[in-house]
Design an enzyme around this catalytic site. Structure first.
Site, PDB file in Angstrom:
ATOM      1  N   HIS B 124      29.296  37.543  44.222  1.00 17.83           N
ATOM      2  CA  HIS B 124      29.357  37.325  42.773  1.00 17.83           C
ATOM      3  C   HIS B 124      28.265  36.312  42.403  1.00 17.83           C
ATOM      4  O   HIS B 124      27.920  35.457  43.213  1.00 17.83           O
ATOM      5  CB  HIS B 124      30.748  36.771  42.457  1.00 17.83           C
ATOM      6  CG  HIS B 124      31.073  36.626  41.000  1.00 17.83           C
ATOM      7  ND1 HIS B 124      30.585  35.603  40.222  1.00 17.83           N
ATOM      8  CD2 HIS B 124      31.865  37.359  40.179  1.00 17.83           C
ATOM      9  CE1 HIS B 124      31.057  35.715  38.990  1.00 17.83           C
ATOM     10  NE2 HIS B 124      31.838  36.779  38.930  1.00 17.83           N
ATOM     11  N   ASP B 200      34.219  32.000  49.222  1.00 18.09           N
ATOM     12  CA  ASP B 200      34.605  32.294  47.848  1.00 18.09           C
ATOM     13  C   ASP B 200      35.861  33.154  47.937  1.00 18.09           C
ATOM     14  O   ASP B 200      35.790  34.352  48.210  1.00 18.09           O
ATOM     15  CB  ASP B 200      33.463  33.029  47.141  1.00 18.09           C
ATOM     16  CG  ASP B 200      33.861  33.523  45.748  1.00 18.09           C
ATOM     17  OD1 ASP B 200      35.047  33.371  45.375  1.00 18.09           O
ATOM     18  OD2 ASP B 200      32.990  34.068  45.052  1.00 18.09           O
ATOM     19  N   GLN B 203      38.908  36.455  45.127  1.00 17.57           N
ATOM     20  CA  GLN B 203      39.576  37.762  45.182  1.00 17.57           C
ATOM     21  C   GLN B 203      40.510  37.870  46.383  1.00 17.57           C
ATOM     22  O   GLN B 203      41.051  38.948  46.650  1.00 17.57           O
ATOM     23  CB  GLN B 203      38.535  38.894  45.241  1.00 17.57           C
ATOM     24  CG  GLN B 203      37.608  38.967  44.049  1.00 17.57           C
ATOM     25  CD  GLN B 203      38.306  39.482  42.793  1.00 17.57           C
ATOM     26  OE1 GLN B 203      39.421  39.986  42.832  1.00 17.57           O
ATOM     27  NE2 GLN B 203      37.636  39.351  41.659  1.00 17.57           N
ATOM     28  N   LYS B 226      42.859  34.435  38.122  1.00 14.40           N
ATOM     29  CA  LYS B 226      42.982  35.714  38.816  1.00 14.40           C
ATOM     30  C   LYS B 226      44.269  35.793  39.635  1.00 14.40           C
ATOM     31  O   LYS B 226      44.584  36.822  40.211  1.00 14.40           O
ATOM     32  CB  LYS B 226      41.784  35.934  39.746  1.00 14.40           C
ATOM     33  CG  LYS B 226      40.462  36.119  39.006  1.00 14.40           C
ATOM     34  CD  LYS B 226      39.360  36.476  39.979  1.00 14.40           C
ATOM     35  CE  LYS B 226      37.985  36.141  39.477  1.00 14.40           C
ATOM     36  NZ  LYS B 226      37.468  37.061  38.470  1.00 14.40           N
ATOM     37  N   CYS B 368      29.067  40.932  37.353  1.00 13.66           N
ATOM     38  CA  CYS B 368      28.454  39.665  37.793  1.00 13.66           C
ATOM     39  C   CYS B 368      27.986  39.750  39.234  1.00 13.66           C
ATOM     40  O   CYS B 368      28.129  38.785  40.007  1.00 13.66           O
ATOM     41  CB  CYS B 368      29.402  38.489  37.615  1.00 13.66           C
ATOM     42  SG  CYS B 368      29.801  38.168  35.904  1.00 13.66           S
TER      43      CYS B 368
HETATM   44  C1  LIG Z   1      34.354  37.113  44.065  1.00 11.32           C
HETATM   45  C2  LIG Z   1      34.294  36.276  42.823  1.00 11.32           C
HETATM   46  N1  LIG Z   1      33.692  35.084  42.849  1.00 11.32           N
HETATM   47  C3  LIG Z   1      33.619  34.302  41.762  1.00 11.32           C
HETATM   48  C4  LIG Z   1      34.146  34.687  40.560  1.00 11.32           C
HETATM   49  C5  LIG Z   1      34.025  33.772  39.389  1.00 11.32           C
HETATM   50  O1  LIG Z   1      35.260  33.322  38.959  1.00 11.32           O
HETATM   51  P1  LIG Z   1      35.352  32.279  37.774  1.00 11.32           P
HETATM   52  O2  LIG Z   1      34.663  32.911  36.621  1.00 11.32           O
HETATM   53  O3  LIG Z   1      36.809  32.112  37.553  1.00 11.32           O
HETATM   54  O4  LIG Z   1      34.680  31.030  38.226  1.00 11.32           O
HETATM   55  C6  LIG Z   1      34.767  35.927  40.476  1.00 11.32           C
HETATM   56  C7  LIG Z   1      35.350  36.385  39.193  1.00 11.32           C
HETATM   57  O5  LIG Z   1      34.821  37.182  38.467  1.00 11.32           O
HETATM   58  C8  LIG Z   1      34.845  36.737  41.620  1.00 11.32           C
HETATM   59  O6  LIG Z   1      35.415  37.933  41.576  1.00 11.32           O
END
Ligand SMILES: Cc1ncc(COP(=O)(O)O)c(C=O)c1O
Lengths: 172, 411
Positions: B124, B200, B203, B226, B368
């Site tokens: 992401h 990270d 998910q 999430k 993203c």
């Molecule tokens: C794998 C992953 N990393 C990071 C994020 C970013 O999350 P946040 O916008 O809550 O910081 C997301 C969410 O879209 C994600 O799916």
């Protein structure tokens, strides 16, 4: 509540399935310009041949959703063989069409007349439109009026036009 | 392990009673953000109505209640992640901030010109851009672990990629492909090469049992919205000795021990990293979300999603055949419930627009993850993602809505 038929008019789907003026032109003499919507990855590439103040030929390439691609196709048909000034007029008229707020559409009845104007099943380029905005004939393009009811898609419809604007500025 | 009682779960989510375009709301975008159960909403509402005050400051009753609830939420998150102590959890506003925290503190001290940071092609933007910012500023080399044709990480060259690296920063599960990565394996390789590991887990934490000790990770970021919690709260787990050694991130109230005209000293970990008034009630809401998930059992959540993912993938393939491409591993053991797909000749945006008409919420776009989209060679995909409140009827509604889209755009 806006229905899907408002967005995906038959004429739009027709331009999407059978885009007009697809292809490339040799550069130079043609001018190549690229537009990109980073949000959804839609991409429009225009080849413009401008001769003596007239857009003598136009070709389009790129990829994207039905709205962006249909808008590109319709745009190419609308400006081909027009003078640069006329083309700029169509850009202004179309941009104005896209900035009419939905509530205003409803009030003025413009939505109805515009949507009726380009008739279901009409697939010919440059069919006579009923409404004029800023004095330019929009024809088939009025079918895109329904897009304003779906605000996130307005950018899709406008991409070809901002790209054309840039292309004309660069080519002339 | 008991199976999820999905009907009962659905009754806990008020939004699922809503209609859209006269149709039942079918929410298939939990990978983007999950819906909230009444237990979370009530915990937050009660906080505001009954004991709201700032934390760590007042000596009066309700301030102490709020502090206990806020710190209680930290303890719940710590237990969920298998952390040894609540003090290993730093609250942030989301996982993006958690990763940026590491990039701006640990990495600033430990990563120098000529060093390398290793990420993967399925990250992401939250786990790409902070490292690109550091790379641009410091002359750090960013290396990418590629993908196999099966949408898994291609580890053929892992040792070479890790050679000279200071950090491996990798997602536990892809928000686009659904791929679940073998973090323990990656940690072992990274540590052998002298690199630390940031996971990270945005998910992963909502969907499967996570144990930071079993992962043997050094940093783990997660995001509350999430995992049934509110937006505005997330966090970072890190090994305590790392948190101790890291400089502070944001400066201000609460993160200090003392301030004089000449300077400041920092508060203890984790408060050293929690400058200013934090999202207190959001943290309490996250605590309630953790309770809810723990009550269901993350093993049961994972089993439910495996079954439903299999059903969804089968339904999509049976109904649409070769006209629809799924971007992600086939083996449900290696994937979660985020399923990305594309029709041959219908753009993702058009698909998403048409299925919305049936009350079905799916995501269209680049999710993203633009570097990944470039690797896949597509501008966008449609993604349907599953969670605890989804059932076969939701998948059936999706498939019917997609069939409508297919008819609509038929050449
Ligand atoms: C794998 C992953 N990393 C990071 C994020 C970013 O999350 P946040 O916008 O809550 O910081 C997301 C969410 O879209 C994600 O799916």
């Amino acid at each position: 509540m806006a229905g899907l038929e408002d967005l995906y008019r038959e004429i739009i789907l027709d331009h999407y399935r059978a885009p007009r003026n697809r292809g490339e032109l040799p550069v130079p003499p043609a001018h190549r310009v690229e537009g990109f919507n980073p949000l959804c990855g839609d991409e429009v590439i225009l080849y413009l041949e401008v001769d003596d103040g007239v857009v003598t030929d136009v070709r389009t390439a790129g990829q994207g959703c039905s709205i962006s691609q249909a808008s590109t196709s319709m745009m190419s048909a609308a400006i081909k063989a027009k003078t640069v000034e006329e083309a700029r007029g169509v850009i202004r008229a179309f941009t104005a069409l896209m900035s009419i707020h939905e509530s205003h559409l409803a009030e003025s009845g413009l939505a109805e007349s515009g949507l009726e104007g380009s008739g279901e099943g009409s697939v010919t380029d440059g069919s006579e439109g009923s409404s004029e905005l800023e004095g330019a004939r929009l024809g088939d393009l009025e079918a895109l009026q329904g897009v304003v009811k779906f605000p996130v898609r307005i950018k899709c419809a406008l991409l070809a036009w901002t790209t054309l604007q840039q292309g004309l500025d660069e080519a002339t | 392990m008991k199976d999820l009682d999905v009907a009962r779960i659905q009754a806990d989510f008020p939004i699922l009673k809503r209609q859209v375009h006269g149709k039942r709301l079918v929410y298939l975008d939990s990978a983007s953000s999950a819906q909230k159960p009444i237990q979370v909403l009530d915990a937050m509402d009660r906080s505001y109505r009954e004991s709201y005050a700032n934390v760590h400051r007042g000596v009066y009753t309700i301030a102490e209640e709020m502090t206990a609830a806020y710190e209680g939420a930290r303890a719940k998150v710590a237990a969920l992640l298998g952390a040894a102590s609540p003090n290993e959890i730093v609250f942030t506003k989301n996982v993006t901030e958690a990763i940026n925290l590491v990039a701006n503190t640990w990495a600033r001290v430990n990563v120098r010109e000529g060093d390398a940071i290793v990420i993967t092609e399925m990250e992401h933007h939250a786990n790409v851009v902070p490292w690109q910012m550091l790379a641009a500023e410091r002359g750090v080399e960013l290396r990418w672990i590629p993908l196999t044709d099966d949408y898994l990480l291609d580890l053929t060259d892992l040792d070479r990629l890790l050679d000279g690296a200071k950090l491996l920063s990798v997602t536990a599960a892809s928000n686009v492909l659904g791929t679940i990565n073998d973090i323990s394996h990656l940690s072992a390789a990274a540590h052998a090469a002298g690199a630390l590991v940031l996971v990270d887990a945005a998910q992963a934490v909502p969907h499967l049992p996570v144990d930071v000790a079993a992962w043997d990770a050094d940093f783990v970021g997660f995001t509350g919205h999430k995992m049934l919690g509110p937006s505005g709260i997330g966090g970072l787990w890190a090994r305590p000795e790392l948190l101790e050694a890291m400089p502070p991130f944001l400066g201000g109230g609460e993160m200090i021990r003392d301030v004089t005209k000449d300077g400041f000293t920092t508060n203890d970990v984790p408060w050293k990293f929690e400058a200013g008034t934090m999202p207190i009630v959001e943290a309490i809401g996250l605590g309630a979300a953790v309770d809810y998930l723990t009550g269901l059992g993350l093993d049961a959540v994972r089993e439910h999603e495996k079954t439903l993912t299999t059903y969804m993938v089968d339904q999509l393939t049976n109904r649409f055949g070769a006209g629809l491409t799924i971007y992600g591993p086939r083996d449900v053991e290696q994937r979660g419930g985020a399923v990305s797909f594309l029709f041959d000749n219908i753009h993702a945006h058009d698909v998403s627009q048409v299925v919305d008409e049936s009350g079905v919420c799916v995501r269209a776009g680049h999710h993203c993850a633009k570097p990944l989209m470039r690797v896949l060679g597509v501008p966008a995909t449609t993604r349907a993602s599953l969670y605890v409140y989804n059932d076969e009827a939701d998948v059936d509604a999706l498939v019917e809505a997609l069939a409508t889209a297919e008819r609509f755009f038929a050449i």
